[in-house]
Design an enzyme around this catalytic site. Structure first.
Site, PDB file in Angstrom:
ATOM      1  N   GLU A   1      38.432 -79.624  -4.589  1.00 14.42           N
ATOM      2  CA  GLU A   1      37.609 -78.669  -5.307  1.00 14.42           C
ATOM      3  C   GLU A   1      37.296 -77.279  -4.512  1.00 14.42           C
ATOM      4  OE1 GLU A   1      32.605 -78.332  -6.004  1.00 14.42           O
ATOM      5  OE2 GLU A   1      33.579 -80.217  -5.538  1.00 14.42           O
TER       6      GLU A   1
ATOM      7  N   THR B   1      30.834 -75.296  -8.271  1.00 15.96           N
ATOM      8  CA  THR B   1      29.761 -74.194  -8.572  1.00 15.96           C
ATOM      9  C   THR B   1      30.128 -73.310  -9.567  1.00 15.96           C
ATOM     10  OG1 THR B   1      29.943 -74.074  -5.966  1.00 15.96           O
ATOM     11  CG2 THR B   1      28.530 -72.482  -7.218  1.00 15.96           C
TER      12      THR B   1
ATOM     13  N   LYS C   1      27.130 -85.945 -10.220  1.00 15.27           N
ATOM     14  CA  LYS C   1      27.048 -85.600  -8.954  1.00 15.27           C
ATOM     15  C   LYS C   1      25.674 -85.400  -8.482  1.00 15.27           C
ATOM     16  CE  LYS C   1      27.078 -80.998  -6.445  1.00 15.27           C
ATOM     17  NZ  LYS C   1      27.771 -79.815  -6.246  1.00 15.27           N
TER      18      LYS C   1
END
Length: 188
Positions: free
Chosen positions: A21, A49, A109
């Site tokens: 990521e 993000t 998450k």
């Protein structure tokens, strides 16, 4: 920097890790995602993000294969699901976790895991046993096995995965071995 990220990606691939990521708050993130997709076609490269529809569209245009958010943004989740892009939204409470899952999250998450510990995940998975959870924040070689023992689907690792000393020294051979040690710890 770019050279370090390419070295990290190479070490991931050599060690047998499959997913990387790149957070959008990394300098040149979109260009890096595109370059990594071209250079390492066997790796699953995604954007993290992601906090808006604009971020989502930019990440997908750069070639992101999955999306990670630090927050629960229903529109971002819905758009990713509509486009059949795996999405891992951030959540913290049982209500947020269930909401993200019900909107179609591939897994949820949960951040920061350091504030919660493995027992939290075991407790959550009691009533929410269908939800796939990914703790992030504070996951390291020393505690990774406890999270898997608690029933999590996967873990997200940043600082615990990216050994700063090895990266700063450009020692990607030892970084590859460090990644292998983490994989071994998960399997033990």
């Amino acid at each position: 920097d770019r050279a370090s990220i390419l070295g990290i990606a190479q070490s991931c691939q050599e060690a047998g890790l499959h997913t990387l990521e790149i957070t959008l708050n990394t300098s040149g993130a979109l260009e890096l995602i595109s370059e990594l997709r071209d250079t390492f076609p066997d790796l699953n490269i995604g954007a993290g993000t992601v906090v808006s529809i604009t971020d989502l569209e930019n990440a997908l245009s750069a070639g992101s294969q999955f999306i990670v958010t630090p927050i629960l943004d229903e529109e971002v989740i819905k758009r990713a699901v509509e486009r059949s892009v795996p999405i891992f939204p951030g959540a913290f409470t049982p209500t947020e976790i269930q909401r993200a899952w019900s909107l179609g999250a591939s897994a949820v998450k949960v951040f920061p895991a350091t504030q919660l510990g493995p027992k939290y995940f075991k407790d959550i998975l009691g009533p929410l046993d269908k939800v796939k959870l990914i703790p992030t924040g504070g996951i390291a070689l020393e505690n990774i096995q406890a999270y898997f023992a608690a029933g999590v689907y996967a873990v997200g690792m940043g600082g615990g995965l990216l050994n700063k000393h090895l990266i700063e020294d450009g020692n990607f051979e030892d970084l590859t071995q460090y990644f292998r040690d983490i994989i071994s710890e998960i399997g033990s």
